[in-house]
Design an enzyme around this catalytic site. Structure first.
Site, PDB file in Angstrom:
ATOM      1  N   HIS A 177     -14.150   1.887  33.626  1.00  0.00           N
ATOM      2  CA  HIS A 177     -14.742   1.383  32.382  1.00  0.00           C
ATOM      3  C   HIS A 177     -16.002   0.569  32.688  1.00  0.00           C
ATOM      4  CE1 HIS A 177     -10.920   2.532  30.609  1.00  0.00           C
ATOM      5  NE2 HIS A 177     -11.318   2.151  29.415  1.00  0.00           N
ATOM      6  N   GLN A 225      12.513   1.380 -16.854  1.00  0.00           N
ATOM      7  CA  GLN A 225      12.840   1.574 -15.446  1.00  0.00           C
ATOM      8  C   GLN A 225      14.214   2.213 -15.292  1.00  0.00           C
ATOM      9  OE1 GLN A 225      10.394   1.021 -13.316  1.00  0.00           O
ATOM     10  NE2 GLN A 225      11.717   2.259 -12.039  1.00  0.00           N
ATOM     11  N   ASP A 250       2.075   3.624 -15.782  1.00  0.00           N
ATOM     12  CA  ASP A 250       2.714   4.870 -15.335  1.00  0.00           C
ATOM     13  C   ASP A 250       1.895   6.085 -15.745  1.00  0.00           C
ATOM     14  OD1 ASP A 250       4.818   3.557 -14.210  1.00  0.00           O
ATOM     15  OD2 ASP A 250       6.144   3.759 -15.943  1.00  0.00           O
ATOM     16  N   GLU A 257       8.256  -3.064  -6.802  1.00  0.00           N
ATOM     17  CA  GLU A 257       7.249  -2.019  -6.998  1.00  0.00           C
ATOM     18  C   GLU A 257       6.373  -2.366  -8.214  1.00  0.00           C
ATOM     19  OE1 GLU A 257       8.991   1.618  -8.265  1.00  0.00           O
ATOM     20  OE2 GLU A 257       7.177   2.818  -7.946  1.00  0.00           O
ATOM     21  N   HIS A 258       7.034  -2.636  -9.349  1.00  0.00           N
ATOM     22  CA  HIS A 258       6.320  -3.062 -10.556  1.00  0.00           C
ATOM     23  C   HIS A 258       6.743  -4.483 -10.883  1.00  0.00           C
ATOM     24  CE1 HIS A 258       6.973   1.354 -11.038  1.00  0.00           C
ATOM     25  NE2 HIS A 258       5.700   1.335 -11.371  1.00  0.00           N
ATOM     26  N   GLU A 312      -9.532  -6.730  33.446  1.00  0.00           N
ATOM     27  CA  GLU A 312      -8.387  -5.879  33.083  1.00  0.00           C
ATOM     28  C   GLU A 312      -8.096  -4.843  34.173  1.00  0.00           C
ATOM     29  OE1 GLU A 312      -8.481  -4.186  29.164  1.00  0.00           O
ATOM     30  OE2 GLU A 312      -8.171  -6.116  28.184  1.00  0.00           O
ATOM     31  N   HIS A 349      14.952   6.020 -15.336  1.00  0.00           N
ATOM     32  CA  HIS A 349      14.483   6.909 -14.265  1.00  0.00           C
ATOM     33  C   HIS A 349      15.634   7.572 -13.519  1.00  0.00           C
ATOM     34  CE1 HIS A 349      10.201   7.053 -14.026  1.00  0.00           C
ATOM     35  NE2 HIS A 349      10.064   5.750 -14.133  1.00  0.00           N
TER      36      HIS A 349
END
Lengths: 426, 426
Positions: B415, B255, B356, B322-323, B410, B258
């Site tokens: 409608h 990691q 990955d 994330e991981h 409503e 990166h």
């Protein structure tokens, strides 16, 4: 309505253009409310509720007693109707639940994906001229099915500081009890940042006016997820010679009564139908309580006459309507070729309003052409799908060379080493 | 790495805080590029490519000949590795395909939901220090499975104006042929607005630097959908006394290499492991070509010692990595309790790097805590789910009172009328 007869394909984009609303003009006001609620919590929420909703509220949260009492304020018929709608919506959304997908991609390499509820969600239910309790069904039911642990509901109070009993009854019926009499930007702020009374959530759902929409956009930039980008509600109706002009007019009007910015589009291959629909509109509009709104919306709306059903489909797919009604002989075939729409209604007995309330499908849908890339709200909107993997030593050995070569080619040697070290440790 | 031993629960939020990056500082620059490409098309794309990538490009699109030739520039082993990864990723993502859900919610009320591909998608593949061809597999394979008709790929050229053959080979292998040697904000602009050469798309996927991320945010506000909000890549490793410190160190380093802003978190119940991991890090880091990057990333990274596995889970779910690597005896049990993570790796033989590249799961995942509300990329990301409904006259009659009562409550009388007119026409 403006009528376009056999317009050139080149002119479609211009005809189908939606009005652009620039929310950046509101940003300063909205940012100020967001910031103040973030800093001052409940006190700021109370202050803005007094300022914008003219309501002086004590407890932000609706008490159990108020929730209980809501039941006594509704007719038995309405309560039954809400119950039937709930059942249909539950049935349709239950079919969206998924079991885990499990795949052994190589011997010893097991991968799977699991649906897991978003833990904390916030539902925003606008009020205003009427209590939109149907939105609670459309957001609350998939949230409950997904298994969200904390469901917060915010809705603006009347000047008496209260929420409409139909809102409370509907929420209670589907098991939502964390209800706050707070609306507008202050509600979005409170759910985004949390206050002493109102819990912070991870994702915010629900329609709202331009201020609410702008607030949702701004908190999304800060990391709070939102359901959908918003725009005015829309319908496109496609009809051929088999259609009943009265039905078409009633569908166009049910969209037009939403707001003066509602988008209404009528596409047909049958030129005689146009005058009949315009006549039916005139007849039906005069009895509507929201006539003035509908008149304004229709002024900006369009009728397009095209040569063939295929042209009609092209217009529709280019427009990407939120709602699409296919009132034609071969609705099933045409429906197969729709690629851009939020929700599609087939045949003469499927008005949009059944989907708005009770047939089972969701009414929170992509507007403004977003149907080209976005889906409406569903159980999917309330879950994350997390992937998992487990490799045995055999699996790692099987895949090791592949990973080592690829990592090496991308110049990421630590990625390669994480495999090599394990392989060589044996 | 900073070590926190048995920190108070109250201090977790502070410890787990991610660095805040304020993209608004870039906005002026990015807006300018977006606007110029919107107005000037290809000419502006060429100008910015010369300015930012130092490449003078003629044809923006990669020719068939270049695509063909890419095959000759890669070793057989690498091509085979890419092929194996492709197969695994296809297998896993094929399991995400869905048949339509069909439900008759009431007699005569048929509702269904269909997966329909987003017609036009754009894939952004960063280049830079290395050609990230694995991203093409992760985005292109689900796009192809979903059935997207137009898949556009943009990637920044080298100073020679060319794309790396591994990028071209991988794209060609999965059937992507609309490839443009364009990167950065100008690529996002071109795919958002369309130019003479580069088609406009409805949704843009792929990682990028802070400028690309900012451009994606800005075009999202204008209605172009994007895959995920972006942030620096992250891993959290949870390990107990059964873990191998060398394996943990290798995962933390994959990691850390990166980028200097990569987030690395190590959580353990076993205090003795901490020194062993730190020692293994020192041993392994020195041989890395990207050592200086990894050193910087580790400086901001954290080790948290907790009392129990349950505490570890709470830390992890609060961080929402994330991981997540679970290197512990009871990884299956722990994995069952993970609610916030992008992708989870179970056991000592499941390093992040297999996911990955090649195990089958997607590597485009939610960072920055977004795993609390967002999923990683999957086939779902490349489709819309459109709902359909068809009512018979019987179905309409069955549901009519429900819809009429709710619409009335409503205050939306048009409608109501859309149902009543149909019912009363018989």
């Amino acid at each position: 309505m403006k009528v376009f007869k056999y317009p050139d394909r080149a002119s479609w984009a211009e005809i189908l253009k939606r009005p652009l609303f620039d929310s950046s003009l509101l940003e300063a006001t909205v940012k100020n409310v967001l910031q103040e609620v973030r800093n001052e919590g409940d006190a700021a929420v109370r202050k803005f509720t007094l300022q914008f909703d003219k309501a002086d509220i004590g407890d932000l949260r609706v008490s159990d007693k108020e929730l209980e009492e809501s039941e006594n304020c509704l007719t038995l018929e309405l309560k039954q109707a809400i119950g039937i709608a709930k059942n249909n919506i539950e049935k349709f959304h239950t079919a969206q639940m998924r079991t885990d997908e499990f795949v052994e991609t190589m011997p010893g390499v097991q991968c799977w994906r699991k649906m897991i509820a978003i833990e904390k969600v916030g539902l925003y239910v606008p009020s205003g001229t009427a209590p939109l309790f149907s939105t609670i069904l459309m957001l609350g039911i998939p949230a409950r099915l997904a298994g969200c642990k904390q469901i917060v509901l915010c809705s603006p109070p009347g000047v008496d500081g209260k929420l409409h009993p139909a809102i409370l009854f509907t929420a209670k019926m589907i098991g939502i009890t964390k209800i706050f009499r707070v609306g507008g930007v202050q509600a979005i702020a409170a759910m985004s940042y949390g206050t002493e009374s109102i819990p912070q959530v991870h994702k915010i759902f629900g329609p709202g006016n331009q201020y609410v929409t702008c607030a949702k956009q701004l908190v999304q930039k800060e990391g709070v997820a939102i359901d959908l980008p918003a725009g005015p509600s829309e319908v496109a109706v496609y009809a051929d010679e088999t259609a009943d002009p009265r039905f078409i007019a009633s569908d166009l009007l049910s969209q037009a009564e939403h707001g003066i910015d509602s988008q209404v589009l009528f596409v047909t291959t049958h030129s005689l139908l146009i005058d009949e629909v315009l006549k039916a509109l005139d007849n039906q509009i005069v009895v509507l309580p929201r006539m003035n709104i509908a008149i304004k919306a229709l002024e900006n709306s369009k009728i397009i006459l095209v040569k063939t059903g295929s042209d009609a489909l092209d217009v529709i797919n280019e427009y990407a309507p939120e709602h699409l009604i296919l009132s034609c002989a071969n609705a099933d075939d045409i429906a197969e070729k729709v690629i851009n729409a939020g929700s599609v209604f087939l045949g003469k007995y499927s008005p949009e309003s059944v989907g708005d309330y009770a047939s089972g499908t969701n009414h929170t849908l992509p507007t403004n052409g977003y149907a080209k890339a976005y889906s409406g709200v569903s159980v999917d909107s309330f879950v994350k799908k997390i992937t998992f993997q487990k490799l045995t030593l055999e699996g790692l050995t099987n895949i090791s060379t592949t990973v080592e070569l690829m990592a090496d080619a991308e110049g990421l040697i630590a990625h390669k080493n994480a495999v090599s070290i394990r392989k060589n440790s044996q």
